[in-house]
Every structure is written in structure tokens, then in C-alpha cells.
Design a protein around this motif. Structure first.
Motif, PDB file in Angstrom:
ATOM      1  N   ILE A   1      32.653  28.063  48.391  1.00 55.48           N
ATOM      2  CA  ILE A   1      32.421  29.773  48.030  1.00 55.48           C
ATOM      3  C   ILE A   1      33.185  30.627  46.083  1.00 55.48           C
ATOM      4  O   ILE A   1      33.591  29.418  45.837  1.00 55.48           O
ATOM      5  CB  ILE A   1      32.735  30.704  48.868  1.00 55.48           C
ATOM      6  CG1 ILE A   1      34.202  30.165  48.973  1.00 55.48           C
ATOM      7  CG2 ILE A   1      32.377  30.530  50.037  1.00 55.48           C
ATOM      8  CD1 ILE A   1      35.208  31.172  49.625  1.00 55.48           C
ATOM      9  N   ASP A   2      32.858  31.293  45.518  1.00 55.80           N
ATOM     10  CA  ASP A   2      32.921  31.965  44.645  1.00 55.80           C
ATOM     11  C   ASP A   2      35.469  32.452  45.059  1.00 55.80           C
ATOM     12  O   ASP A   2      35.031  32.853  46.613  1.00 55.80           O
ATOM     13  CB  ASP A   2      32.879  32.030  44.290  1.00 55.80           C
ATOM     14  CG  ASP A   2      31.717  32.482  43.267  1.00 55.80           C
ATOM     15  OD1 ASP A   2      31.741  31.102  42.225  1.00 55.80           O
ATOM     16  OD2 ASP A   2      30.661  32.561  43.226  1.00 55.80           O
ATOM     17  N   VAL A   3      35.728  32.383  44.321  1.00 55.73           N
ATOM     18  CA  VAL A   3      37.475  32.653  44.871  1.00 55.73           C
ATOM     19  C   VAL A   3      37.727  33.294  42.657  1.00 55.73           C
ATOM     20  O   VAL A   3      36.677  33.164  42.455  1.00 55.73           O
ATOM     21  CB  VAL A   3      38.387  31.728  44.998  1.00 55.73           C
ATOM     22  CG1 VAL A   3      38.089  31.280  46.109  1.00 55.73           C
ATOM     23  CG2 VAL A   3      38.433  30.621  44.801  1.00 55.73           C
ATOM     24  N   PRO A   4      38.134  34.470  43.292  1.00 58.48           N
ATOM     25  CA  PRO A   4      38.942  35.527  42.000  1.00 58.48           C
ATOM     26  C   PRO A   4      40.362  33.984  41.352  1.00 58.48           C
ATOM     27  O   PRO A   4      40.192  32.969  41.669  1.00 58.48           O
ATOM     28  CB  PRO A   4      39.982  36.202  42.706  1.00 58.48           C
ATOM     29  CG  PRO A   4      39.555  37.005  44.029  1.00 58.48           C
ATOM     30  CD  PRO A   4      39.467  35.522  44.294  1.00 58.48           C
TER      31      PRO A   4
ATOM     32  N   ILE B   1      43.245  40.708  39.311  1.00 58.76           N
ATOM     33  CA  ILE B   1      43.061  39.607  38.876  1.00 58.76           C
ATOM     34  C   ILE B   1      42.470  39.316  37.067  1.00 58.76           C
ATOM     35  O   ILE B   1      42.787  40.066  36.598  1.00 58.76           O
ATOM     36  CB  ILE B   1      41.201  39.875  39.241  1.00 58.76           C
ATOM     37  CG1 ILE B   1      41.166  39.761  40.959  1.00 58.76           C
ATOM     38  CG2 ILE B   1      40.526  38.206  38.709  1.00 58.76           C
ATOM     39  CD1 ILE B   1      39.229  39.906  41.595  1.00 58.76           C
ATOM     40  N   SER B   2      43.075  38.388  37.203  1.00 61.43           N
ATOM     41  CA  SER B   2      43.326  37.978  35.840  1.00 61.43           C
ATOM     42  C   SER B   2      42.657  37.279  35.301  1.00 61.43           C
ATOM     43  O   SER B   2      41.651  35.696  36.070  1.00 61.43           O
ATOM     44  CB  SER B   2      44.490  36.819  35.578  1.00 61.43           C
ATOM     45  OG  SER B   2      44.372  36.481  33.575  1.00 61.43           O
TER      46      SER B   2
ATOM     47  N   LYS C   1      40.368  39.666  30.092  1.00 55.56           N
ATOM     48  CA  LYS C   1      41.067  40.431  30.857  1.00 55.56           C
ATOM     49  C   LYS C   1      41.630  40.905  31.854  1.00 55.56           C
ATOM     50  O   LYS C   1      41.098  39.854  32.853  1.00 55.56           O
ATOM     51  CB  LYS C   1      39.693  41.960  31.132  1.00 55.56           C
ATOM     52  CG  LYS C   1      38.981  41.950  32.008  1.00 55.56           C
ATOM     53  CD  LYS C   1      37.431  43.044  31.476  1.00 55.56           C
ATOM     54  CE  LYS C   1      36.428  42.773  32.578  1.00 55.56           C
ATOM     55  NZ  LYS C   1      35.380  43.797  32.408  1.00 55.56           N
ATOM     56  N   TYR C   2      42.080  42.060  32.682  1.00 57.95           N
ATOM     57  CA  TYR C   2      42.224  42.038  33.745  1.00 57.95           C
ATOM     58  C   TYR C   2      41.323  43.040  34.353  1.00 57.95           C
ATOM     59  O   TYR C   2      40.948  44.275  34.237  1.00 57.95           O
ATOM     60  CB  TYR C   2      43.785  42.604  33.878  1.00 57.95           C
ATOM     61  CG  TYR C   2      44.899  41.570  33.230  1.00 57.95           C
ATOM     62  CD1 TYR C   2      45.635  40.446  34.164  1.00 57.95           C
ATOM     63  CD2 TYR C   2      45.101  41.659  32.584  1.00 57.95           C
ATOM     64  CE1 TYR C   2      46.183  39.967  34.075  1.00 57.95           C
ATOM     65  CE2 TYR C   2      46.313  40.762  31.480  1.00 57.95           C
ATOM     66  CZ  TYR C   2      47.328  39.681  32.345  1.00 57.95           C
ATOM     67  OH  TYR C   2      47.800  39.026  32.041  1.00 57.95           O
TER      68      TYR C   2
END
Length: 209
Positions: free
Chosen positions: A141-144, A29-30, A187-188
Motif C-alpha cells: 500500500i501507499d504510505v506518506p 507530511i513532508s 513542500k509540506y
């Protein structure tokens, strides 16, 4: 698919589509714009009589563009899950594309659309004079925020090294500078369960097909 691209960065639903068509593997995830997760918000003019999804039928909604996760794909999935569809009949939603997040609120304020859609991040970035004329009535909904994928045939040792480098970039000054210059990345972090992520995106994507 031809193994000419090593790494691919994009939003979740686009990442899913590319993966399904090329075999690319999501793995990190970025934190684009310093955010790990985000969602879509549906907003109307503060003077509107629209209070919830129950009032959406027959109205006009402004999306960003057909390839936007939070500006189109995710909200359309959310609408479908709640029994709403896009079309021209009395109970469906008519729609337009703004092609720019900054244009979407203007379409709503000017009465060219009853409802606008954008990400919660972009909504908060609207100028105060614009935001004060709007109110959020629904969210998804939340997503990355952003996903990093690698090509399917990339050597596993190379993948491991890339993962290690990216995960540690925020721990030194030079790495932080590079991150900031690349889409204001904080960050990642690990995409903890790739299979779960892909299944969730598959369910959302199938709704809009």
C-alpha cells in the motif's frame, strides 16, 4: 519524552513507534524527494520463475535494514498479511540485509537473493543497466513519504506558527531554496487525519511484532 526535541522528521512506521514511546504528535507530511506518498516494491531477476507472492515460499529475500519503512517494516507487514513469514522452514522466507538500497538489486542479480525489496522511488532511480535486469512482481500500500511530528508539550500557538511557516515555504524563492537543500523537499502538506494515520500504522506495526 523528555521534551528536549521540538520537531522530529522520519518515515511513517518509525514516526509511529517514536510517537508511541514519547507522545510526539504527527501533524504534517513532508514531500521528501518531491513525493507525497510512496510504497515498497518486490522485484526479481527478469529471468526468474517467480511471478507473484504464491512463489515466495522457501526463497531468500533481501531487505535494506531493520529500521527502514519501505525496505523492511512495510514489506514484512505486507508478507504477513498475505500469510508469509520469515524463517528457516520450507514454506518461510529466508532473509538478508543489504544495508544499502544500491546493494539490494546486486544481491538479486548475483543470485545471492531471489527477491529484493525497495521503495518505488529508489527502484526508479536504479541505473538503467540494473533496472533492465529486474521486474517488479508485487507492491504494498501507499504510505506518506515523510512525517513531521512535534513534542507533546510544545505550546499550541507555537505549533500553529510552525505549521503556517512550513506550509507556506514553497510559495517564495527563499523557502523553495531551503526546501530543496533539505532532502529535496517539494513542500509540506497537512496530515489530514492523525488518528486514522496512527491507527493504520498501528495495524501494520503490530503485524511485525
Amino acid at each position: 519524552k523528555q521534551q528536549e526535541i521540538d520537531l522530529f522528521y522520519d518515515s511513517p512506521l518509525i514516526t509511529y513507534s517514536i510517537s508511541e514511546n514519547s507522545g510526539s504528535v504527527p501533524f504534517l507530511i513532508s514531500w521528501k524527494e518531491n513525493v507525497e506518498n510512496y510504497h515498497s516494491v518486490f522485484f526479481v531477476k527478469s529471468t526468474s520463475m517467480i511471478d507473484s507472492l504464491d512463489d515466495f515460499g522457501g526463497k531468500t529475500i533481501a531487505f535494506q535494514s531493520p529500521d527502514s519503512t519501505t525496505g523492511y517494516l512495510l514489506p514484512v507487514s505486507h508478507l504477513s498479511q498475505n500469510g508469509l513469514s520469515l524463517g528457516d522452514d520450507a514454506n518461510s522466507l529466508r532473509f538478508v540485509f543489504s544495508y544499502d538500497d544500491e546493494n539490494t538489486p546486486n544481491l538479486v542479480i548475483e543470485g545471492k537473493a531471489d527477491i529484493g525489496v525497495t521503495s518505488n522511488i529508489d527502484f526508479e532511480d536504479f541505473p538503467e543497466g540494473i533496472k533492465s535486469q529486474l521486474v517488479i512482481v508485487e507492491k504494498t500500500i501507499d504510505v506518506p513519504r515523510y512525517i513531521v511530528s512535534h513534542r507533546s508539550e510544545l505550546n499550541s500557538d507555537v505549533v500553529s506558527k510552525i505549521r503556517s511557516i512550513l506550509l507556506e515555504m514553497n510559495q517564495d524563492s527563499e523557502g523553495k531554496k531551503i526546501l530543496e537543500e533539505f532532502k529535496e523537499t517539494k513542500k509540506y502538506s497537512e496530515l489530514e487525519n492523525t488518528e486514522k494515520f496512527m491507527e493504520q500504522m498501528r495495524e501494520l506495526y503490530q503485524i511485525i511484532q
